[in-house]
Design an enzyme around this catalytic site. Structure first.
Site, short mmCIF file in Angstrom:
data_model
loop_
_atom_site.label_atom_id
_atom_site.label_comp_id
_atom_site.label_asym_id
_atom_site.label_seq_id
_atom_site.Cartn_x
_atom_site.Cartn_y
_atom_site.Cartn_z
N ALA A 76 -24.19 102.42 77.54
CA ALA A 76 -22.75 102.20 77.52
C ALA A 76 -22.29 101.45 76.27
O ALA A 76 -21.10 101.38 75.99
CB ALA A 76 -22.31 101.44 78.77
N LYS A 77 -23.23 100.84 75.56
CA LYS A 77 -22.97 100.15 74.29
C LYS A 77 -21.78 99.21 74.38
O LYS A 77 -20.90 99.19 73.52
CB LYS A 77 -22.78 101.17 73.16
CG LYS A 77 -24.01 102.05 72.91
CD LYS A 77 -23.79 102.98 71.75
CE LYS A 77 -25.01 103.84 71.48
NZ LYS A 77 -25.26 104.85 72.54
N ARG A 78 -21.77 98.39 75.41
CA ARG A 78 -20.66 97.46 75.60
C ARG A 78 -20.79 96.28 74.66
O ARG A 78 -21.88 95.83 74.34
CB ARG A 78 -20.61 96.99 77.05
CG ARG A 78 -20.35 98.08 78.08
CD ARG A 78 -19.05 98.82 77.80
NE ARG A 78 -18.59 99.57 78.96
CZ ARG A 78 -18.54 100.90 79.03
NH1 ARG A 78 -18.94 101.62 78.01
NH2 ARG A 78 -18.08 101.50 80.13
#
Length: 283
Positions: free
Chosen positions: A101-103
């Site tokens: 999700a590369k938050r």
């Protein structure tokens, strides 16, 4: 969560899974073109069929799944519901799940992202989460703290395979160290003393060539996209990662998924990649 109920840390669980099943991560990337190649519609029914087929075919055969959250989120709440079931089914079958999700954010927003994917009470609880540190490594503190408490892990974007990444990750700080090297150093500090392997990993592209100028020995896993369709091969891994190759978790998506929807073909493709990676890591 009390000390008595604390789960085994992600790094230890990942090491065991890699040793037992081979060090391979298979992406679950239901983009429109792939759904079409499977003869599925670009809709909720196609998304459900695709995800269920991948999990049923491979959950007991590979170490890690990496669902790409964006391909589910594009369908709104119904897509998120499919993602929840995909994560739950994969974990119930014994496969570790890294949510891609590369938050990345600050303060309470970062804490909310962490709770979404790293809190055991969340329907999207995953074994690990990809995160972006480019608001400063310290911005990840809420995710680091919750991952430690829940026995989960993080994969921090450090040296990514996309060409644009270099303008940030290879930029040189005032102390003479690159930004990417700084992220690796932070992760090494997080993993200090962990056995058999720490839970805080880096994303490092398998297509980047010789990385001997970077200290990849962070005592943690190195998630390595780029094997297969992006051009890297398992045989390239020792040259890219050097002595750290034992902790590399190569991610393959299209190279495996293109063989669907036949479950046997998916398993055969994953097995071939896993064998190639195992041989390369042992060489």
């Amino acid at each position: 969560m009390t000390p008595e109920t604390r789960v085994t840390p992600f790094g230890a669980r990942l090491r065991a899974a890699m040793d037992a099943r081979g060090p391979l991560c298979v992406g679950i990337d239901p983009h429109a073109e792939l759904l079409a190649s499977w003869g599925l519609g670009d809709d909720i029914a196609g998304l459900e069929r695709f995800s269920r087929t991948v999990v049923e075919a491979l959950a007991d055969a590979v170490a890690v799944f990496k669902p790409q959250a964006a391909f589910f989120e594009r369908f709104g709440s119904r897509g998120i519901a499919v993602l929840e079931r995909t994560v739950a089914d994969a974990r119930a079958a014994g496969c570790l799940v890294v949510m891609d999700a590369k938050r990345g954010d600050i303060g309470s927003t970062m804490a909310a992202y962490a709770e979404t994917f790293l809190s055991p009470s969340s329907p999207l609880f995953s074994d690990a989460l990809t995160v972006s540190p480019y608001l400063g490594y310290g911005s990840l503190t809420p995710a680091v703290e919750l991952a430690r408490a829940s026995g989960a892990g993080l994969f921090v974007l450090a040296l990514t395979s996309n060409p644009e990444g270099a303008e940030v990750q290879r930029a040189v700080r005032e102390d003479g160290r690159t930004v990417g090297a700084t992220m690796l150093a932070h992760l090494a500090a997080e993993n200090a003393g962990a056995e058999p392997m720490g839970s805080f990993g880096a994303v490092v592209g398998a297509t980047l060539g010789d990385l001997s100028s970077f200290d990849l020995d962070i005592n943690g896993p190195l998630l390595a996209p780029g094997i297969g369709a992006q051009g890297a091969t398992a045989a390239d891994l020792p040259g890219v990662f050097g002595a750290a190759v034992r902790n590399v978790v190569p991610n393959v998506s299209r190279g495996v998924l293109k063989h669907g929807p036949d479950a046997g073909a998916l398993r055969d493709a994953a097995s071939r990649f896993a064998d190639e990676v195992r041989k390369a890591a042992a060489s």
